[in-house]
Scaffold this motif. Structure first.
Motif, PDB file in Angstrom:
ATOM      1  N   GLU A  68       9.792   0.788   2.178  1.00 44.54           N
ATOM      2  CA  GLU A  68       8.807   1.977   1.632  1.00 44.54           C
ATOM      3  C   GLU A  68       8.453   1.739   0.290  1.00 44.54           C
ATOM      4  OE1 GLU A  68       8.518   6.703   1.023  1.00 44.54           O
ATOM      5  OE2 GLU A  68      10.532   5.786   1.521  1.00 44.54           O
ATOM      6  N   LEU A  69       9.194   0.942  -0.778  1.00 47.24           N
ATOM      7  CA  LEU A  69       8.759   0.555  -1.892  1.00 47.24           C
ATOM      8  C   LEU A  69       7.742  -0.323  -1.756  1.00 47.24           C
ATOM      9  CD1 LEU A  69       9.438   0.373  -5.057  1.00 47.24           C
ATOM     10  CD2 LEU A  69      11.040  -1.380  -4.514  1.00 47.24           C
ATOM     11  N   LYS A  70       8.108  -1.534  -0.996  1.00 43.64           N
ATOM     12  CA  LYS A  70       7.192  -2.828  -0.785  1.00 43.64           C
ATOM     13  C   LYS A  70       5.802  -2.244  -0.181  1.00 43.64           C
ATOM     14  CE  LYS A  70       6.608  -6.871   1.745  1.00 43.64           C
ATOM     15  NZ  LYS A  70       7.265  -7.874   2.721  1.00 43.64           N
ATOM     16  N   HIS A  71       5.839  -1.140   0.641  1.00 43.38           N
ATOM     17  CA  HIS A  71       4.561  -0.716   1.237  1.00 43.38           C
ATOM     18  C   HIS A  71       3.758  -0.120   0.387  1.00 43.38           C
ATOM     19  CE1 HIS A  71       1.967   1.326   4.163  1.00 43.38           C
ATOM     20  NE2 HIS A  71       1.940   2.485   3.413  1.00 43.38           N
ATOM     21  N   MET A  72       4.136   0.727  -0.581  1.00 42.86           N
ATOM     22  CA  MET A  72       3.405   1.541  -1.832  1.00 42.86           C
ATOM     23  C   MET A  72       3.157   0.620  -2.672  1.00 42.86           C
ATOM     24  SD  MET A  72       5.827   5.231  -2.260  1.00 42.86           S
ATOM     25  CE  MET A  72       4.507   5.635  -3.387  1.00 42.86           C
ATOM     26  N   LEU A  73       3.852  -0.361  -3.123  1.00 39.93           N
ATOM     27  CA  LEU A  73       3.400  -1.345  -4.179  1.00 39.93           C
ATOM     28  C   LEU A  73       2.202  -2.372  -3.520  1.00 39.93           C
ATOM     29  CD1 LEU A  73       6.671  -2.711  -5.760  1.00 39.93           C
ATOM     30  CD2 LEU A  73       5.008  -1.151  -6.688  1.00 39.93           C
ATOM     31  N   HIS A  74       2.281  -2.544  -2.233  1.00 39.55           N
ATOM     32  CA  HIS A  74       1.260  -3.290  -1.565  1.00 39.55           C
ATOM     33  C   HIS A  74      -0.177  -2.761  -1.538  1.00 39.55           C
ATOM     34  CE1 HIS A  74      -0.782  -5.912   1.181  1.00 39.55           C
ATOM     35  NE2 HIS A  74      -0.932  -4.956   2.234  1.00 39.55           N
ATOM     36  N   HIS A  75      -0.226  -1.255  -1.676  1.00 44.02           N
ATOM     37  CA  HIS A  75      -1.470  -0.727  -1.667  1.00 44.02           C
ATOM     38  C   HIS A  75      -1.833  -0.425  -3.135  1.00 44.02           C
ATOM     39  CE1 HIS A  75      -0.370   0.027   2.354  1.00 44.02           C
ATOM     40  NE2 HIS A  75      -1.558   0.111   2.759  1.00 44.02           N
ATOM     41  N   TYR A  76      -1.307  -0.945  -4.017  1.00 43.30           N
ATOM     42  CA  TYR A  76      -1.622  -0.626  -5.629  1.00 43.30           C
ATOM     43  C   TYR A  76      -2.962  -1.483  -5.641  1.00 43.30           C
ATOM     44  CZ  TYR A  76      -1.961  -0.960 -10.626  1.00 43.30           C
ATOM     45  OH  TYR A  76      -2.352  -0.791 -11.871  1.00 43.30           O
ATOM     46  N   GLN A  77      -3.956  -0.890  -6.566  1.00 45.75           N
ATOM     47  CA  GLN A  77      -5.059  -1.497  -6.936  1.00 45.75           C
ATOM     48  C   GLN A  77      -5.249  -1.009  -8.487  1.00 45.75           C
ATOM     49  OE1 GLN A  77      -7.239  -3.513  -5.320  1.00 45.75           O
ATOM     50  NE2 GLN A  77      -6.050  -3.234  -3.591  1.00 45.75           N
TER      51      GLN A  77
END
Length: 263
Positions: A68-77
Motif C-alpha cells: 500500500e505504501l509503494k502504491h501511494m508513492l508510485h502515484h506521486y506527482q
C-alpha cells in the motif's frame, strides 16, 4: 497522497538522523520517482534495517503494508502549480504580484476573522491549567512564537511540534487540557490520526483548530474551528496563522494586565 509525503517529511524533520524511521523516510522521499520495482526486502537491505522495521514503519504512517505504501508513492506527482496565486495583473513582476496578494489576504482578515472566537480562546488559555499548542511543518515556528509570547505575559504553555510526540500527547490529554492546533491546510488530524476515533472519548481535551484552509470540514472532536476563509494559494502561506497567533498573545496580555490592575 499529500498526507503521506507530509508525514514522511515530518518524520525526517523530528527524528534523529540515525533513527530507523528517519532513514526509511529519507530514502523513500529521495527516490520517490524510482520505487516501481523495489520490494520490502530491497528497502530493508538498502536502509540496513530489518524487514520487520519496514512493516512497523508502514503501520506508523497509517498504512496496512508495504504494498500500500509503494502504491501511494508510485502515484506521486510533483506539484508544479503550488506556487500559483491570484494576482491583479499578468503584466506585473511576479514578485510584486506576490507581495500585493499577501497584503490583500491579510487585509481580508479584518472582515472575515471571528474576533469573538479569539476572545474565547484567550479566556480558555487564562483559565485552563494545561495548555498545549500543536502544529507541524509550516506551523512549527508559529507555535513556538506563540509559546514565547504567552510566557512573556506569565503563561507557561507547551508547544509541541515534534511529529513523534504529538499523537501520544493528544491521546493522553484529558478534560483539564486545552489544545490549540495551528494547521495551514486543516489536515492536521488526518495526518496524525489516520484511521482513528480515539479523540471521541468522553474525558477529552478541549480542542481549537485554527486553519487557513477554505475547504475545512468540521471534525467531530474539534470543539471550535476558526476558518480564515482565505484562498488556498501560495500567497496565503502561514501569514494568517502568524497574525492570529499574535492577536491571541496580545489579547492575552491585555487580559492579564486588566486582572493585575483590578486587584
Amino acid at each position: 497522497m499529500e498526507r503521506l509525503y507530509i508525514i514522511l517529511l515530518g518524520i525526517i524533520q523530528s527524528e534523529p538522523n540515525d533513527s530507523i524511521d528517519c532513514q526509511i523516510a529519507n530514502y523513500l522521499l529521495e527516490h520517490i520517482q524510482d520505487l516501481n520495482d523495489i520490494t520490502a526486502n530491497d528497502l530493508a537491505q538498502t536502509c540496513q534495517v530489518s524487514k520487520s522495521s519496514i512493516s512497523r514503519f508502514t503501520r506508523r504512517v497509517g498504512l496496512n503494508d508495504f504494498y500500500e505504501l509503494k502504491h501511494m508513492l508510485h502515484h506521486y506527482q510533483h506539484n508544479l502549480t503550488k506556487f500559483d496565486f491570484t494576482s491583479r495583473s499578468d503584466n506585473e513582476n511576479s514578485m510584486i504580484q506576490y507581495i500585493e496578494t499577501v497584503s490583500q489576504h491579510i487585509q481580508d482578515l479584518r472582515y472575515m476573522l471571528d474576533f469573538d472566537a479569539i476572545d474565547e480562546i484567550t479566556d480558555d488559555i487564562y483559565y485552563y491549567p494545561k495548555v498545549i499548542i500543536a502544529g507541524s511543518l509550516q506551523a512549527n515556528s508559529v507555535c513556538l512564537s506563540l509559546q514565547v509570547n504567552l510566557f512573556s505575559s506569565g503563561k507557561v504553555v507547551q508547544a509541541k511540534v515534534k511529529y513523534t510526540e504529538l499523537r501520544e500527547i493528544i491521546d493522553k490529554a484529558d478534560s483539564q487540557t486545552l489544545i490549540i492546533v495551528l494547521s495551514s491546510t486543516g489536515r492536521f488530524f488526518q495526518r496524525l490520526f489516520v484511521r482513528d476515533q480515539r479523540l471521541l472519548k468522553k474525558d477529552k481535551p478541549k480542542i481549537y483548530l485554527i486553519t487557513a484552509s477554505a475547504k475545512l470540514n468540521q471534525l467531530p472532536y474539534v470543539d471550535k474551528a476558526i476558518n480564515l476563509h482565505t484562498l488556498s494559494d501560495y500567497a496565503s502561506g502561514t501569514f494568517q496563522l502568524e497574525l492570529i497567533a499574535n492577536l491571541i498573545a496580545r489579547r492575552y496580555n491585555e487580559k492579564v494586565r486588566s486582572h493585575y490592575f483590578d486587584q
